[in-house]
Design an enzyme around this catalytic site. Structure first.
Site, PDB file in Angstrom:
ATOM      1  N   HIS A  82       3.770   0.833   2.738  1.00  0.00           N
ATOM      2  CA  HIS A  82       3.337   0.245   3.774  1.00  0.00           C
ATOM      3  C   HIS A  82       3.241  -1.276   3.414  1.00  0.00           C
ATOM      4  CE1 HIS A  82      -0.203   2.190   4.505  1.00  0.00           C
ATOM      5  NE2 HIS A  82      -0.128   0.559   4.534  1.00  0.00           N
ATOM      6  N   HIS A  92       0.499  -0.620   0.390  1.00  0.00           N
ATOM      7  CA  HIS A  92       0.054   0.051   0.258  1.00  0.00           C
ATOM      8  C   HIS A  92       1.290   1.008  -0.187  1.00  0.00           C
ATOM      9  CE1 HIS A  92      -3.221   2.083   2.544  1.00  0.00           C
ATOM     10  NE2 HIS A  92      -2.906   3.032   0.836  1.00  0.00           N
ATOM     11  N   LYS A 148      -4.018   0.713 -15.126  1.00  0.00           N
ATOM     12  CA  LYS A 148      -3.752  -0.460 -16.773  1.00  0.00           C
ATOM     13  C   LYS A 148      -4.125  -1.406 -16.394  1.00  0.00           C
ATOM     14  CE  LYS A 148      -0.368  -3.236 -18.563  1.00  0.00           C
ATOM     15  NZ  LYS A 148       1.335  -3.909 -18.275  1.00  0.00           N
ATOM     16  N   ASP A 177      -0.039  -4.635   4.484  1.00  0.00           N
ATOM     17  CA  ASP A 177      -0.813  -4.718   5.766  1.00  0.00           C
ATOM     18  C   ASP A 177      -0.995  -6.064   5.323  1.00  0.00           C
ATOM     19  OD1 ASP A 177      -1.909  -1.602   6.553  1.00  0.00           O
ATOM     20  OD2 ASP A 177      -1.873  -2.245   3.798  1.00  0.00           O
TER      21      ASP A 177
HETATM   22 MN    MN Z   1      -2.830   0.295   4.743  1.00  0.00          MN
END
Ligand code: MN
Length: 199
Positions: free
Chosen positions: A48, A42, A198, A50
């Site tokens: 980071h 993300h 895309k 998750d």
């Molecule tokens: Mn996140």
């Protein structure tokens, strides 16, 4: 008795489902027998990972700033965040500017897991492990395989802190999978291809 709706209250409150393409908790689709896990990459205000595991009908979630390591000597900080609905496991796309978590989201790894806290006469359910801060699970992902420990630690800084650590087993190595794998297991796209829309 805590219902699933209660568990997802914080998730709902943080989001405007008229604006974000993220799933609104609702009816769940058919899923495998074994509980699932998913790791999102993300690119929000800070890049980071998750880490999310299915527990009691929701995805218990932790932010892992540096992502998972296959090296048992490497401890990765994991910060618990709000439960997500199971449908989130299939979410990949762009969260619009101004919305909570704005940025590109990739399904970096996905699969099923099994509880390793099983002894010949008893089992500590993962739901209990999530409450007491001590989870051992075997991941069967496309990228990650093997045992991982997720443990709560005492921290001097405010807020909850956990660690994600590779367990010592046949799958342990000095590999850093986040350095080698840059593509989605769902669509094969990179984060920038997701950002550019895309297909
Ligand atoms: Mn996140």
């Amino acid at each position: 008795m805590v219902t699933k709706t209660d568990l997802l209250e914080e998730y709902r409150q943080k989001r405007d489902f008229k604006r974000t393409p993220e799933p609104k908790p609702g009816k769940q689709a058919a899923k495998p027998e074994e509980p699932i896990f998913v790791i999102h990459k993300h690119d929000a205000s800070k890049l980071h990972y998750d880490f999310r595991i299915e527990v009691e009908g929701v995805l218990k979630s932790w932010v892992i700033p540096r992502g998972p390591s296959m090296n048992p000597r490497v401890k990765r900080l994991a910060i618990p965040v709000e439960d997500h609905p199971l449908e989130y496991a299939g979410f990949e796309g762009m969260i619009p500017e101004g919305e909570y978590g704005a940025g590109s989201v990739m399904v970096w790894d996905a699969g099923t897991y099994r509880n390793l806290k099983v002894y010949h006469d008893h089992e500590q359910p993962v739901s209990e492990g999530a409450r007491v801060g001590d989870i051992n699970i075997w991941l069967n992902g496309r990228k990650l395989k093997g045992g991982f420990a997720l443990v709560h630690i005492k921290s001097r800084t405010p807020g909850e802190a956990w660690l994600l650590v590779k367990m010592r087993d046949s799958e342990a190595s000095d590999d850093e999978p986040v350095m080698r794998h840059a593509r989605s297991v769902l669509t094969g796209r990179t984060l920038s291809e997701i950002r550019e829309g895309k297909k």
